[in-house]
Design an enzyme around this catalytic site. Structure first.
Site, PDB file in Angstrom:
ATOM      1  N   LYS A  44       0.842  -1.195   0.000  1.00  0.00           N
ATOM      2  CA  LYS A  44       0.000   0.000   0.000  1.00  0.00           C
ATOM      3  C   LYS A  44       0.878   1.246   0.000  1.00  0.00           C
ATOM      4  CE  LYS A  44      -3.901  -1.771   2.748  1.00  0.00           C
ATOM      5  NZ  LYS A  44      -4.975  -1.588   1.759  1.00  0.00           N
ATOM      6  N   ARG A  68     -10.386 -11.234   1.869  1.00  0.00           N
ATOM      7  CA  ARG A  68     -11.277 -12.260   1.303  1.00  0.00           C
ATOM      8  C   ARG A  68     -10.602 -13.625   1.310  1.00  0.00           C
ATOM      9  NH1 ARG A  68     -11.797  -8.866  -4.121  1.00  0.00           N
ATOM     10  NH2 ARG A  68     -11.257  -7.245  -2.626  1.00  0.00           N
TER      11      ARG A  68
HETATM   12  N1  BES Z   1      -8.122  -3.762   4.560  1.00  0.00           N
HETATM   13  C1  BES Z   1      -8.243  -3.308   3.226  1.00  0.00           C
HETATM   14  C2  BES Z   1      -9.504  -2.497   2.985  1.00  0.00           C
HETATM   15  C3  BES Z   1      -9.629  -1.201   3.747  1.00  0.00           C
HETATM   16  C4  BES Z   1      -9.247  -0.006   3.180  1.00  0.00           C
HETATM   17  C5  BES Z   1     -10.191  -1.184   5.005  1.00  0.00           C
HETATM   18  C6  BES Z   1      -9.412   1.175   3.884  1.00  0.00           C
HETATM   19  C7  BES Z   1     -10.344  -0.023   5.708  1.00  0.00           C
HETATM   20  C8  BES Z   1      -9.961   1.167   5.150  1.00  0.00           C
HETATM   21  C9  BES Z   1      -8.280  -4.503   2.266  1.00  0.00           C
HETATM   22  O1  BES Z   1      -7.484  -5.570   2.640  1.00  0.00           O
HETATM   23  C10 BES Z   1      -7.755  -4.029   0.960  1.00  0.00           C
HETATM   24  O2  BES Z   1      -6.604  -3.691   0.890  1.00  0.00           O
HETATM   25  N2  BES Z   1      -8.602  -4.017  -0.067  1.00  0.00           N
HETATM   26  C11 BES Z   1      -8.224  -3.588  -1.354  1.00  0.00           C
HETATM   27  C12 BES Z   1      -8.800  -4.557  -2.358  1.00  0.00           C
HETATM   28  C13 BES Z   1      -8.265  -4.393  -3.747  1.00  0.00           C
HETATM   29  C14 BES Z   1      -6.789  -4.702  -3.780  1.00  0.00           C
HETATM   30  C15 BES Z   1      -9.015  -5.312  -4.684  1.00  0.00           C
HETATM   31  C16 BES Z   1      -8.759  -2.183  -1.564  1.00  0.00           C
HETATM   32  O3  BES Z   1      -9.861  -1.889  -1.102  1.00  0.00           O
HETATM   33  O4  BES Z   1      -8.056  -1.378  -2.163  1.00  0.00           O
HETATM   34 MN    MN Z   2      -5.487  -5.384   1.985  1.00  0.00          MN
END
Ligand code: BES
Ligand code: MN
Ligand code: ZN
Length: 500
Positions: free
Chosen positions: A279, A353
């Protein structure tokens, strides 16, 4: 905080502060507001006439009584428009009031607030909202502060109630409110706790505390046991960190004669760096809270058991970190979940997921039904619904309806999103049964559709709490930081089963 219900009047009650209500655009003062106005020589009417007190929802005006009555302070709480007033809003008003009390160093207070109109009429809901509002509004996370510069807590709160026949239900409401707020606070503490403290093992420790408090069944699986269970997806995520993962199982049997056991599943990602699909820094800052679903489930179990609800509930929390270590998952890797499905990992940041795939498979395999999962799953859900609403997905409309109602009674908000068959192809992989990301568009939906692949025919609902799990402003019952979202909904949901 001590709660008590007592008959009495604001102008004679012996306490540090009294709290009364005024409605917006309401010239005539009634009840406690009129009594206080008389005791203070008409000052409340003056304040309203000059426009200084408007009665807007959550507005708090603090006055000093200068010896005109036993209470040193009088708080005038704005309740908004009378026609829109309900018990649900009382929670937020109480939250605002209790922080004003602390700022003004009141150690005790007596509230004389009106119960809410038609929508939530019960006196037990009224006192429950009071207890929840006061306890949640006063919440502070101070574990790592070496000095405390805040005022003393307001330790004693009295609800002035002249209908003595109602004392029984009022006290029951207080009790449930106290238990509910205690669980929300437990979840907030876990989510606010930094990731170097709140590891998967520490989450398991919290679950063990709940289990020993109420004599619940507890199993914590380690890596070896996950291998025996063939939890390839959870193991895949955890292979990038040296912090040991845990799969936590908490079992409450409130109705040994019932065949049905409800499953609650919570995402326990104690830190989400994104893994190799790292990230950007600004998206990583809140990721210690990526275990908020798991925290909500563990905390809700504490309350469900404390209330001795006559329902069987099993909680499952897959817990791990997602780090880009030397053995970490790589984009393109293929994993096999415990239900036998293969998953192409196109993005290691779509890890929630993956760990839920194994937890949901476990729930189905063990006959839990219905199954409700809570997860900080997608940024897309946050973008779609903002901070206030969690996304709700379900293959069972009756279940979805019960969850929306439970959330409403608890003071949380769910908004149902669809699970369209047509979007399933977005998750199709060229080399495996499914891939773990369907791309940008409809991201919250494709994530939910991915989960659905692991729920078989079981009645299931998924709640994406990526929006409301944290807040950046203190308002009403919410205090900047973790919100404990989902705990109140889950408790009310299980209470709903008990009432059936
Ligand atoms: N934990 C994150 C989602 C999240 C983002 C929770 C902001 C709380 C606040 C999750 O694991 C994630 O990184 N999701 C990705 C999915 C994508 C890579 C398909 C996302 O939402 O960017
Ligand atoms: Mn994630
Ligand atoms: Zn995550």
């Amino acid at each position: 905080m001590k709660f008590e219900v007592r008959p009495g009047a604001v102008n004679t009650v012996v306490t540090d502060a009294v709290v009364i209500a005024v409605f917006e655009g309401d010239g005539g003062l009634a009840g406690a507001a009129a009594e206080l106005d008389a005791a203070l020589g008409g000052i409340i009417k003056d304040l309203i006439n000059s426009g200084e007190v408007k009665g807007k929802l959550n507005e708090i005006h603090v006055m000093h009584t200068l010896g005109k009555m036993p209470a040193r302070l009088a708080l005038v709480a704005g309740m908004g428009k009378q026609a829109e007033w309900d018990t649900d809003k009382l929670r937020d008003v109480a939250g605002e009031a209790v922080r004003a009390l602390r700022r003004h160093r009141a150690r005790s207070a007596a509230f004389a607030l009106p119960a809410g109109g038609e929508r939530i009429p019960g006196r037990d809901d009224f006192s429950r909202a009071m207890a929840e509002g006061c306890l949640l509004g006063a919440y502070q996370y101070k574990r790592h502060m070496t000095k405390d510069e805040n005022g003393p807590e307001t330790g004693e709160i009295v609800l002035l109630e002249n209908d003595t026949a109602a004392f029984g239900v009022v006290e029951k409401g207080f009790e449930r409110g106290r238990i509910t707020a205690g669980a929300v606070i437990m979840a907030r503490d876990m989510v606010n706790e930094p990731a170097n403290h709140m590891t998967p093992s520490h989450m398991a420790e919290k679950a063990r505390e709940v289990a020993s408090r109420h004599n619940l069944g507890i199993t914590v699986m380690d890596r070896t046991q996950m291998e025996i269970e063939k939890m390839g997806a959870l193991l895949g995520v955890s292979q990038g960190t040296s912090e040991p993962p845990s799969f936590i199982i908490l079992e409450y049997r409130g109705d040994p004669s019932a065949k049905q056991t409800v499953g609650l599943v919570g995402k326990g990602l104690t830190f989400d760096s994104g893994g190799i699909s790292l990230k950007p820094q600004e998206f990583m800052s809140d990721m210690k809270g990526d275990m908020a679903g798991g925290a909500a489930v563990i905390a809700a179990m504490d309350a469900i058991a404390a209330m001795r609800l006559p329902v069987n509930v099993t909680a499952l929390i897959p817990a791990t970190e997602n780090l880009p270590g030397g053995r970490a998952l790589k984009p393109g890797d293929v994993l096999k979940a415990s239900n036998g499905k293969t998953i192409e990992v196109v993005n290691t940041d779509a890890e929630g997921r993956l760990i839920l795939a194994d937890a949901l498979s476990y729930a189905v395999k063990n006959g839990l039904s219905p199954v409700v999962d809570l997860a900080t799953l997608t940024g897309a859900c946050h973008v779609a619904l903002g901070d206030l609403y969690a996304g709700l997905f379900s293959n069972d409309n009756e279940l979805a309806g019960r969850l929306v109602k439970a959330a409403d009674r608890g003071g949380e908000k769910l908004w149902q999103l669809p699970l369209p068959e047509e979007y399933r192809e977005m998750n199709k992989s060229d080399i495996a049964d499914i891939k773990n990301s369907g791309g940008r568009y409809g991201g919250a939906i494709t994530a939910a559709l991915f989960l659905q692949e692991f729920t078989a025919e079981t009645a299931w609902a998924h709640i994406d709490i990526a929006g409301p799990f944290m807040t950046d402003k203190t308002r009403g019952v919410l205090v900047k930081g973790a919100t404990g979202f989902g705990v109140r909904t889950l408790i009310r949901f299980i209470e709903g089963f008990a009432d059936r």
